[in-house]
Design a protein around this motif. Structure first.
Motif, PDB file in Angstrom:
ATOM      1  N   ASN A 123       0.823  -1.208   0.000  1.00 33.04           N
ATOM      2  CA  ASN A 123       0.000   0.000   0.000  1.00 33.04           C
ATOM      3  C   ASN A 123       0.857   1.258   0.000  1.00 33.04           C
ATOM      4  N   ALA A 124       1.883   1.262   0.845  1.00 35.24           N
ATOM      5  CA  ALA A 124       2.767   2.416   0.917  1.00 35.24           C
ATOM      6  C   ALA A 124       3.479   2.633  -0.411  1.00 35.24           C
ATOM      7  N   TRP A 125       3.962   1.542  -1.003  1.00 36.07           N
ATOM      8  CA  TRP A 125       4.696   1.638  -2.269  1.00 36.07           C
ATOM      9  C   TRP A 125       3.794   2.116  -3.405  1.00 36.07           C
ATOM     10  N   ASP A 126       2.571   1.609  -3.451  1.00 36.01           N
ATOM     11  CA  ASP A 126       1.626   2.030  -4.481  1.00 36.01           C
ATOM     12  C   ASP A 126       1.321   3.519  -4.373  1.00 36.01           C
ATOM     13  N   TYR A 127       1.364   4.038  -3.149  1.00 36.58           N
ATOM     14  CA  TYR A 127       1.134   5.463  -2.925  1.00 36.58           C
ATOM     15  C   TYR A 127       2.351   6.302  -3.328  1.00 36.58           C
ATOM     16  N   GLY A 128       3.516   5.665  -3.346  1.00 36.17           N
ATOM     17  CA  GLY A 128       4.756   6.372  -3.638  1.00 36.17           C
ATOM     18  C   GLY A 128       5.635   6.552  -2.427  1.00 36.17           C
ATOM     19  N   GLY A 129       5.451   5.667  -1.428  1.00 37.39           N
ATOM     20  CA  GLY A 129       6.212   5.778  -0.193  1.00 37.39           C
ATOM     21  C   GLY A 129       6.998   4.516   0.129  1.00 37.39           C
ATOM     22  N   LEU A 130       8.199   4.689   0.625  1.00 39.24           N
ATOM     23  CA  LEU A 130       9.015   3.603   1.146  1.00 39.24           C
ATOM     24  C   LEU A 130       8.555   3.297   2.568  1.00 39.24           C
ATOM     25  N   SER A 131       8.312   2.034   2.874  1.00 39.85           N
ATOM     26  CA  SER A 131       7.906   1.652   4.224  1.00 39.85           C
ATOM     27  C   SER A 131       9.088   1.675   5.179  1.00 39.85           C
ATOM     28  N   PHE A 132       8.828   2.168   6.366  1.00 45.51           N
ATOM     29  CA  PHE A 132       9.814   2.228   7.445  1.00 45.51           C
ATOM     30  C   PHE A 132       9.152   1.542   8.641  1.00 45.51           C
ATOM     31  N   ILE A 133       9.644   0.352   8.994  1.00 42.90           N
ATOM     32  CA  ILE A 133       9.018  -0.443  10.052  1.00 42.90           C
ATOM     33  C   ILE A 133       9.850  -0.371  11.323  1.00 42.90           C
TER      34      ILE A 133
END
Length: 347
Positions: A123-133
């Motif tokens: 979801n984050a990637w589709d939005y244009g964001g790199l996930s940070f966990i």
């Protein structure tokens, strides 16, 4: 983070398991390793380099995502942690509208024992964001992680990262130099933390999960100046980003240099890895617009800082950028700086 918001974070429930995996067609835009990097990856998998050279294009396995262009980009990350995100993106979209710019780094929290939440990362990637966990080892002993007792779980997690084949920043046991978490100074030693961190990293390497950006995330030293950071550092072979954590509180440091400077001085004595402010925000109040301006300008002036993640929650105090109209206006003005934000899918 600084103390005011920590208790609320500790009460967050474990997230539900996410199960969706990325279809091959969606991976077509991924960057890949160089030939040398690809050969090293194949050797790590017990394969002969170039063994698939005679296969047709449709039969070739997808190369692992190359995270290197994301490690020290020319522009700054503009990140956010927001309520419900990235399972639901409504809060992120609201943040983007108020900030006048889309965030490209989306932080969320995962408890030890949770599966790798592939649908959230997607979801984050589709939005244009790199996930940070932020991977939080509640209810597990660091010694058990280091000794291998948790390896089945770690390997399952790493295999999911590898299978999804999207980049992800992973911060294990953040704020380990503080006393407010069960993996902190009251219940664990620096040696136990570094042993657990390094063991997790080694297991990921063994599984070929090279899509991870490894983040070491100490709290700023101001609340506990006697706790030195060097003993907690796993080493440059195990860290990609130094994810320093520090908030602007009304009863705390009022300038970027005062908030982050003492920690930077310590850290720069043992590593030159790039900094990212892994969590920050400004407490609601008269000083907040000035704090926001200070955060942007202080981060931009340091070439070894690659951005920040804003903790956009109303918990114990209103950390959100829209806690007041002047705060929102100031954030929007500062975020308009072209140095902040870039397309993480095409770095």
């Amino acid at each position: 983070m600084t103390l005011p918001s920590s208790p609320a974070r500790a009460m967050w429930p474990v997230r539900a398991v996410a199960a969706a995996l990325l279809a091959g067609a969606l991976l077509s835009g991924c960057t890949t390793f160089s030939d040398d990097g690809r050969n090293a990856y194949e050797r790590a998998q017990g394969e002969e380099p170039g063994a698939t050279a005679d296969a047709t294009e449709s039969e070739k396995p997808e190369p692992p995502y190359d995270v290197r262009p994301l490690l020290q980009p020319d522009k700054e990350y503009l990140g956010v942690a927001a309520d419900g995100a990235p399972k639901k993106m409504d809060a992120v979209k609201d943040f983007a509208e108020r900030a006048g710019k889309k965030p490209n780094l989306i932080e969320f929290y995962s408890a030890w024992g949770d599966r790798y939440e592939t649908s959230l990362v997607q979801n984050a990637w589709d939005y244009g964001g790199l996930s940070f966990i932020a991977w939080e080892p509640f209810d597990v002993d660091l010694k058990d992680i280091a000794s291998g007792k948790e390896d089945e779980y770690i390997r399952t997690y790493a295999r999911s990262v590898k299978e999804l084949n999207l980049p992800v920043a992973l911060s294990f046991a953040h704020e380990m130099n503080g006393f407010w978490y069960p993996w902190g100074t009251k219940k664990a030693t620096a040696a136990q933390f570094t042993a657990a961190y390094k063991h997790i990293h080694d297991v990921f390497d063994d599984e070929g999960a090279t899509q991870v950006i490894w983040v070491w995330s100490p709290n700023v030293v101001n609340p506990m100046p006697k706790v030195k950071l060097k003993p907690y550092y796993p080493g440059d072979d195990y860290v990609d980003w130094v994810g320093i954590i520090g908030y602007y509180a009304t009863d705390g440091p009022s300038t970027w240099d005062a908030l982050y400077g003492p920690s930077i001085t310590q850290i720069r004595s043992f590593t030159k890895k790039p900094f990212i402010i892994a969590e920050t925000a400004a407490q609601a109040g008269e000083r907040k617009p000035a704090d926001i301006k200070d955060l942007f300008q202080g981060t931009a002036k340091r070439k070894d800082f690659i951005g920040f993640v804003w903790f956009n929650f109303d918990k114990e105090t209103d950390w959100r950028i829209n806690s007041g109209p002047l705060s929102e206006k100031t954030f929007r003005e500062q975020a308009a700086d072209a140095r902040f934000g870039f397309d993480v899918t095409k770095p």
